[in-house]
Write a protein that holds these residues in place. Structure first.
Motif, mmCIF file in Angstrom:
data_model
loop_
_atom_site.group_PDB
_atom_site.id
_atom_site.type_symbol
_atom_site.label_atom_id
_atom_site.label_comp_id
_atom_site.label_asym_id
_atom_site.label_seq_id
_atom_site.Cartn_x
_atom_site.Cartn_y
_atom_site.Cartn_z
ATOM 1 N N ARG A 36 10.202 -54.562 -111.975
ATOM 2 C CA ARG A 36 8.779 -54.472 -112.301
ATOM 3 C C ARG A 36 8.128 -55.835 -112.504
ATOM 4 O O ARG A 36 8.747 -56.756 -113.010
ATOM 5 N N LEU A 37 6.871 -55.901 -112.100
ATOM 6 C CA LEU A 37 6.009 -57.049 -112.330
ATOM 7 C C LEU A 37 4.922 -56.585 -113.295
ATOM 8 O O LEU A 37 4.295 -55.552 -113.066
ATOM 9 N N VAL A 38 4.726 -57.333 -114.379
ATOM 10 C CA VAL A 38 3.665 -57.026 -115.341
ATOM 11 C C VAL A 38 2.815 -58.286 -115.483
ATOM 12 O O VAL A 38 3.350 -59.368 -115.701
ATOM 13 N N ILE A 62 2.097 -48.802 -111.137
ATOM 14 C CA ILE A 62 2.683 -47.841 -112.068
ATOM 15 C C ILE A 62 1.734 -47.542 -113.217
ATOM 16 O O ILE A 62 1.565 -46.403 -113.634
ATOM 17 N N HIS A 63 1.114 -48.587 -113.740
ATOM 18 C CA HIS A 63 0.299 -48.420 -114.939
ATOM 19 C C HIS A 63 -0.761 -49.513 -115.003
ATOM 20 O O HIS A 63 -0.509 -50.642 -114.606
ATOM 21 N N ILE A 64 -1.930 -49.145 -115.479
ATOM 22 C CA ILE A 64 -2.975 -50.128 -115.736
ATOM 23 C C ILE A 64 -3.699 -49.709 -117.009
ATOM 24 O O ILE A 64 -3.995 -48.541 -117.201
ATOM 25 N N GLU A 81 5.815 -51.761 -109.540
ATOM 26 C CA GLU A 81 7.257 -51.600 -109.337
ATOM 27 C C GLU A 81 7.589 -51.761 -107.858
ATOM 28 O O GLU A 81 6.868 -51.248 -106.992
ATOM 29 N N LYS A 82 8.689 -52.444 -107.588
ATOM 30 C CA LYS A 82 9.124 -52.622 -106.205
ATOM 31 C C LYS A 82 9.719 -51.314 -105.696
ATOM 32 O O LYS A 82 10.656 -50.782 -106.274
#
Length: 123
Positions: A36-38, A62-64, A81-82
């Motif tokens: 994951r990248l955040v 995934i989420h914002i 997410e990759k």
């Protein structure tokens, strides 16, 4: 020569749209599958996550979450997410499709300071 203690590194103008596209491209290349990248991105209230957030074919949103900071200004925490393996032969294609509305969508972030000052003058 560039490793000397008194060396000053060169700086270049780096457009926000390019920074964001490169961030996603590096993440897509280097993350493990399901990694994951955040990141946090500043935004005004007219920011549309569907069209103004950069995208990458190998990453899924995934989420914002939006956090208001002032009446017109806030920030969004974005989690991606990759979901697909990166193909180096497609790099230019990935970068070209980073923005649904083109690079001008990313410039909304770059111009936040100007827009806030303009709004303050109107008050």
């Amino acid at each position: 020569e560039e490793h000397r203690y008194d060396h000053i590194a060169q700086t270049k103008v780096y457009a926000v749209s390019d920074v964001m596209a490169d961030l996603l491209d590096v993440a897509a290349r280097t993350l493990v599958m399901r990694g994951r990248l955040v990141y946090i991105i500043p935004s005004m209230t007219d920011f549309d996550p569907q069209s103004d957030l950069p995208q990458h074919e190998c990453l899924q949103l995934i989420h914002i979450r939006y956090q208001p900071l002032q009446i017109e200004l806030g920030r969004r925490m974005v989690t991606m997410e990759k979901v697909k393996e990166y193909d180096i032969m497609q790099r230019e294609n990935y970068l070209a499709k980073a923005y649904a509305n083109g690079p001008e969508a990313a410039e909304k972030c770059a111009r936040i300071r100007e827009r806030l000052l303009g709004a303050a003058k109107l008050k």
